[in-house]
Design an enzyme around this catalytic site. Structure first.
Site, PDB file in Angstrom:
ATOM      1  N   LYS A  91      64.415 -18.856   0.641  1.00 28.79           N
ATOM      2  CA  LYS A  91      65.581 -18.691   1.516  1.00 28.79           C
ATOM      3  C   LYS A  91      66.545 -17.754   0.796  1.00 28.79           C
ATOM      4  O   LYS A  91      66.315 -17.399  -0.359  1.00 28.79           O
ATOM      5  CB  LYS A  91      66.244 -20.041   1.793  1.00 28.79           C
ATOM      6  CG  LYS A  91      66.479 -20.874   0.523  1.00 28.79           C
ATOM      7  CD  LYS A  91      67.156 -22.196   0.815  1.00 28.79           C
ATOM      8  CE  LYS A  91      66.249 -23.244   1.403  1.00 28.79           C
ATOM      9  NZ  LYS A  91      66.620 -23.761   2.674  1.00 28.79           N
ATOM     10  N   ARG A  92      67.620 -17.360   1.494  1.00 30.02           N
ATOM     11  CA  ARG A  92      68.599 -16.535   0.813  1.00 30.02           C
ATOM     12  C   ARG A  92      69.067 -17.234  -0.474  1.00 30.02           C
ATOM     13  O   ARG A  92      69.112 -18.464  -0.551  1.00 30.02           O
ATOM     14  CB  ARG A  92      69.813 -16.270   1.733  1.00 30.02           C
ATOM     15  CG  ARG A  92      69.555 -15.208   2.774  1.00 30.02           C
ATOM     16  CD  ARG A  92      69.154 -13.895   2.148  1.00 30.02           C
ATOM     17  NE  ARG A  92      70.303 -13.194   1.621  1.00 30.02           N
ATOM     18  CZ  ARG A  92      70.817 -12.087   2.169  1.00 30.02           C
ATOM     19  NH1 ARG A  92      70.271 -11.548   3.243  1.00 30.02           N
ATOM     20  NH2 ARG A  92      71.846 -11.502   1.628  1.00 30.02           N
ATOM     21  N   THR A 145      66.356 -23.482   9.176  1.00 34.19           N
ATOM     22  CA  THR A 145      65.185 -23.438  10.056  1.00 34.19           C
ATOM     23  C   THR A 145      63.914 -23.351   9.229  1.00 34.19           C
ATOM     24  O   THR A 145      62.839 -23.704   9.707  1.00 34.19           O
ATOM     25  CB  THR A 145      65.251 -22.247  11.036  1.00 34.19           C
ATOM     26  OG1 THR A 145      65.704 -21.093  10.326  1.00 34.19           O
ATOM     27  CG2 THR A 145      66.163 -22.536  12.195  1.00 34.19           C
ATOM     28  N   LYS A 176      59.886 -24.946   9.584  1.00 32.25           N
ATOM     29  CA  LYS A 176      58.621 -24.207   9.408  1.00 32.25           C
ATOM     30  C   LYS A 176      57.742 -24.915   8.382  1.00 32.25           C
ATOM     31  O   LYS A 176      56.519 -25.022   8.551  1.00 32.25           O
ATOM     32  CB  LYS A 176      58.911 -22.762   8.979  1.00 32.25           C
ATOM     33  CG  LYS A 176      59.650 -21.972  10.061  1.00 32.25           C
ATOM     34  CD  LYS A 176      60.318 -20.698   9.540  1.00 32.25           C
ATOM     35  CE  LYS A 176      61.356 -20.220  10.556  1.00 32.25           C
ATOM     36  NZ  LYS A 176      62.271 -19.178  10.018  1.00 32.25           N
ATOM     37  N   HIS A 205      77.768 -20.570  13.500  1.00 28.43           N
ATOM     38  CA  HIS A 205      76.621 -20.739  12.602  1.00 28.43           C
ATOM     39  C   HIS A 205      76.970 -21.228  11.222  1.00 28.43           C
ATOM     40  O   HIS A 205      76.083 -21.330  10.382  1.00 28.43           O
ATOM     41  CB  HIS A 205      75.888 -19.412  12.439  1.00 28.43           C
ATOM     42  CG  HIS A 205      74.986 -19.093  13.581  1.00 28.43           C
ATOM     43  ND1 HIS A 205      73.694 -19.565  13.650  1.00 28.43           N
ATOM     44  CD2 HIS A 205      75.185 -18.381  14.708  1.00 28.43           C
ATOM     45  CE1 HIS A 205      73.140 -19.133  14.766  1.00 28.43           C
ATOM     46  NE2 HIS A 205      74.021 -18.417  15.430  1.00 28.43           N
ATOM     47  N   LYS A 253      73.100 -23.182  -1.472  1.00 31.31           N
ATOM     48  CA  LYS A 253      71.704 -23.600  -1.256  1.00 31.31           C
ATOM     49  C   LYS A 253      71.106 -24.189  -2.545  1.00 31.31           C
ATOM     50  O   LYS A 253      70.050 -24.787  -2.531  1.00 31.31           O
ATOM     51  CB  LYS A 253      70.873 -22.423  -0.748  1.00 31.31           C
ATOM     52  CG  LYS A 253      71.288 -21.964   0.653  1.00 31.31           C
ATOM     53  CD  LYS A 253      70.456 -20.787   1.110  1.00 31.31           C
ATOM     54  CE  LYS A 253      70.935 -20.163   2.403  1.00 31.31           C
ATOM     55  NZ  LYS A 253      70.477 -20.876   3.616  1.00 31.31           N
TER      56      LYS A 253
END
Ligand code: IMP
Length: 835
Positions: free
Chosen positions: A556-557, A664, A668, A365, A562
């Site tokens: 998101k985290r 992901t 969405k 992952h 990120k």
């Protein structure tokens, strides 16, 4: 559906009367409350139990069918299942919603209100855990016989509070009011052993290994039914909870021993007390290793027990069980299955190895080195001495194979070895997982390429046939049908409802992007969702959001890679422009952030603080706040996400290229009609392959460019070479956003400059700001924007987890769907119960 009213309500009836009756019965006879004493939570519980009753028959029928048909089952092993709420999903999948709504309204209660009572099952950190939950939905909907296996943490991911801008973690006591969806199975108990030593004896010329003097702990099963869409297949999510192995020994009932005995009991039960709140970070804690082994040992024992009931020979095990490891967290399954086969069932090494490899598959992952698990050999030696022996034996066989393939290449042996040499030897769990399984998959095309070419190239060279890609997906049942009912109805009205089970049918919306009336309808639906979200956030947090502004969302985290910090830097650029009076044609923008930071990840927590401080200054500025507002929504979780996606217009997917395995959230957003503003990273690449680059905003360096630039990258040059960037950075670290908290953002400045800006914020900031200008330009013509938004929905079909699961089923698991009889045979429960 079946909303006709029979004269007698039944416990399985799908009609309004039966549901109202079931609710009343549960309220009185299960919960022991009346309408004078019941709380809203009691009412939610009574409704949940009523819904659960309607799952039971099909649950058992599904399991019985799987036995009768002697099917091969999928076992999805994951330390995380981020389920969220179950009520809405179960009701929709069973087509019960109209009857439930009507029954509640007749009783004087509101469906919307009661479902808000449900506490999220937050047994996961982020993408990996939510993927597992989406997979369960798809497995059941596709009629694939399967079990999810995991741990039943007493405390899931922490509840995030924001105090003075800082994240504060609170324990998530999600079970405190009872969980109506699970069934405890006190009789399904697995003893699991830790510690002790291994005695080797030779019997009739064969070495035998006895793992003795161990400390046992018990795993107790808790089952949750997982119903597929249409209610045909009901699979099981089985979560293990730790219990002390022995009840009190009363002979030791004197003061000292008594307290110690209780302490020992508590310590055993602590094993499943709490989920580790780290995302993509390996810490090497002993308790975590114990959790992993408890989970793996319980699950494999259960799988083997079920297999043995079929009366097959061991060689057939891979024909009946496909066991998928969600990341390396369950990778002790490799030595554990070997131990079961060799020590407990007397198989020889080669046969056991063949069975192990054929039945296990591994999903990688992440590309982040800090996420790769390595367990210290001394820790394994102490807790799992027999497993350590087996791992050494596996490594011995493996290195023999490598040295035959590459004679004389000692360095390669060191690099590939499962055992990492050093002051403390460590076991590389990713190597163990690749060597001990028949399949290693990445989760997006780019990720799989980088896995093959950069992360483990020598393994890809040795086992090319094992490596494959399975791009992640999401279930459209939760992320569109359930969470965005208005958009779902609009879609269904125009193209029918096939998309619910075949998301590629959304393609039929593409021509409607050219239909002005449809675009108008879409805009109305989006606008309503934006207004609803503004109302919810006003009520819950006092936010003042202009529904006429562009909703630009990063949820998101919180993680450096990120790049929430890139978003923040750009907001400061915008703020500067507004302060300089550059507001001509500026469309108001609302930047929404949400996400948790790992409690020990100081820099991520500081990013949350920064966003909140920017929010205070910008939102409090009488001029700037007319154009620009920034909000950090506390406690991001599945149920909150479901409220945000329908309202989102810009999907921020801005990780440094080559760092996000798939993502992901991007999918969405896409199926809810938001436009991606992203880098060429993870599944963003496949998203624009589907929808076309012209229907997204792509910016920044590619993964290759990032790698090329890294050795000569200088954030200072970029800062000095771009006046606007310089001004934004200067303002950010000037104290303007923290005048009463001097110096607090210094670690962020250091990360960006002194430490070399590893995630290359400054390298991408200019092209990000340019892409943000294009966002603004396009939005000026809302009709054009709507056209692109509709095209995004139309081309999101490939990102259904149904597609992902079909690919796993065909390429990795070799499992077939097994239809379950849905004919409504009148069940006489009493007859059934007779022997
Ligand atoms: P397990 O496979 O033993 O965990 O059982 C799961 C479910 O399968 C049970 O709750 C039963 O509903 C069903 N089941 C178990 N054993 C049999 C069998 O021998 N024949 C048919 N159904 C079974």
């Amino acid at each position: 559906m079946e909303n006709n009213r029979p004269s007698i309500p039944t416990r399985q009836g799908h009609d309004t009367e039966s549901i109202a009756w079931g609710y009343a019965e549960h309220l009185k006879f299960t919960l022991g409350v009346d309408r004078y004493s019941s709380s809203n939570y009691d009412r939610y519980m009574a409704l949940a139990l009523t819904v659960r009753d309607r799952l039971m028959n099909q649950w058992m029928k599904t399991q019985q069918t799987h036995y009768k048909q002697k099917v091969k089952r999928v076992y999805y092993l994951s330390l995380e299942f981020l389920i969220g709420r179950s009520m809405g999903n179960n009701v929709i999948n069973m087509h019960l919603q109209p009857a439930v709504e009507e029954a509640l309204s007749e009783l004087g209660y509101s469906w919307e209100e009661l479902r808000e009572e449900e506490i999220d099952a937050g047994l996961g950190n982020g993408g990996l855990g939510r993927l597992a939950a989406c997979f369960l939905d798809s497995l059941a909907t596709l009629n694939l016989p399967s079990f999810g296996y995991g741990l039943r943490y007493d405390f899931g991911i922490f509840r995030q509070q924001i105090e003075n801008g800082w994240q504060v973690e609170q324990p998530d006591d999600w079970l405190r009011r009872g969980n109506p969806w699970e069934i405890e199975r006190p009789d399904i108990v697995v003893p699991v052993h830790f510690g002790g030593r291994v005695d080797t004896i030779v019997e009739r010329g064969r070495r035998k290994y006895h793992w003795v003097d161990t400390t046992p702990v018990l795993g107790i099963a808790f089952d949750t039914p997982i119903v597929g869409f249409g209610g045909e297949t009901v699979n099981t999510l089985r979560l293990w909870s730790a219990r002390a192995a022995e009840e009190f020994d009363f002979s030791e009932f004197n003061e000292g021993d008594y307290v110690e005995a209780v302490a020992a009991k508590v310590s055993a039960e602590n094993l499943t007390k709490v989920l580790y709140p780290n995302d993509k970070l390996y810490l090497g804690k002993e308790l975590r290793l114990k959790q992993q082994y408890l989970f793996v040992a319980c699950s494999l024992a259960d799988i083997v027990r079920r297999f043995k009931k079929g009366g097959h020979s061991w060689r057939e095990f891979p024909d009946y069980a496909a066991i998928q490891l969600n990341d390396t967290h369950p990778s002790l399954a490799v030595p554990e299955l070997m131990r079961i086969l060799i020590d407990e069932n007397q198989l020889d090494w080669d046969t056991a190895w063949d069975i192990t490899i054929k039945s296990l598959g591994y999903t990688n992952h992440t590309l982040m080195p800090e996420a790769l698990e390595k367990w210290p050999v001394p820790m394994l030696e102490k807790l799992l001495p027999r497993h350590l022996q087996i791992i050494y034996d596996i490594n011995h066989h493996f290195l023999q194979r490598v040295s035959i393939a590459f004679p004389g290449d000692m360095q390669r042996l060191n690099r590939m070895s499962i055992v990492e040499e050093g002051d403390t030897k460590q076991i590389r769990m990713a190597h163990l997982s690749i060597v001990g399984t028949h399949s290693t998959n990445g989760v997006a095309a780019l990720h799989t390429d980088l896995l093959r070419s950069r992360v483990v190239p020598e393994f890809a060279e040795l086992y090319p046939e094992r490596f494959n890609n399975k791009t992640n997906g999401i279930t459209q049942r939760r992320w569109l049908l359930k969470s965005n009912p208005a958009l779902s109805s609009l879609i269904t009205e125009h193209i029918g409802e096939d998309w619910i089970t075949d998301m590629t049918r959304l393609k039929k919306l593409a021509p409607l992007a050219e239909d002005a009336a449809f675009r108008k309808r879409f805009e109305e639906v989006k606008q309503e969702a934006k207004e609803r979200l503004a109302e919810v956030l006003a009520a819950d947090h006092g936010f003042v959001i202009n529904p006429g502004s562009i909703y630009d969302v990063q949820i998101k985290r919180i993680h450096e890679y990120k790049r929430q910090l890139l978003n923040a830097l750009h907001i400061v650029m915008l703020y500067n422009r507004i302060r300089k009076g550059e507001t001509k044609n500026l469309i108001p923008r609302t930047f929404l952030f949400a996400g948790k930071a790992a409690p020990g990840y100081q820099l991520a927590k500081l990013i949350i603080k920064l966003i909140n401080n920017i929010s205070v200054v910008v939102n409090g500025d009488p001029v700037a706040s007319r154009y620009l507002r920034v909000y950090f929504i506390p406690n991001y979780r599945v149920s909150l996400a479901e409220k945000i996606f329908p309202a989102a217009e810009v999907s921020e997917q801005i990780s440094t290229a080559g760092t996000e395995a798939s993502g992901t959230g991007n999918m969405k957003f896409m199926c809810n009609g938001a436009l991606t503003l992203g880098t060429l990273d993870g599944a963003n690449i496949e998203i624009i392959d589907e929808v076309g680059r012209e229907n997204a905003f792509i910016f920044g360096l590619t993964a290759e460019e990032v790698a090329d630039l890294r050795p000569r990258y200088s954030p200072f040059d970029l800062y000095n070479g771009d006046k606007e960037i310089k001004a934004a950075v200067d303002l950010l670290f000037s104290g303007n956003f923290n005048f009463s908290e001097p110096g607090i953002f210094e670690p962020l400045r250091r990360a960006l400059f002194d430490q070399g800006d590893f995630y290359m914020h400054l390298a991408d900031l200019r092209s990000y700001a340019d892409a943000q200008k294009q966002v603004q330009e396009l939005y000026r013509n809302r009709d054009d924007w709507n056209r692109k938004a509709i095209l995004n929905i139309a081309h999101s079909g490939n990102f259904s987890s149904d597609r992902t699961i079909r690919q796993y089923a065909e390429d990795i698991w070799n499992v077939q769907p097994c239809p379950v009889d849905t004919e409504h045979d009148p069940i006489n429960t009493l007859e059934e119960a007779r022997k």
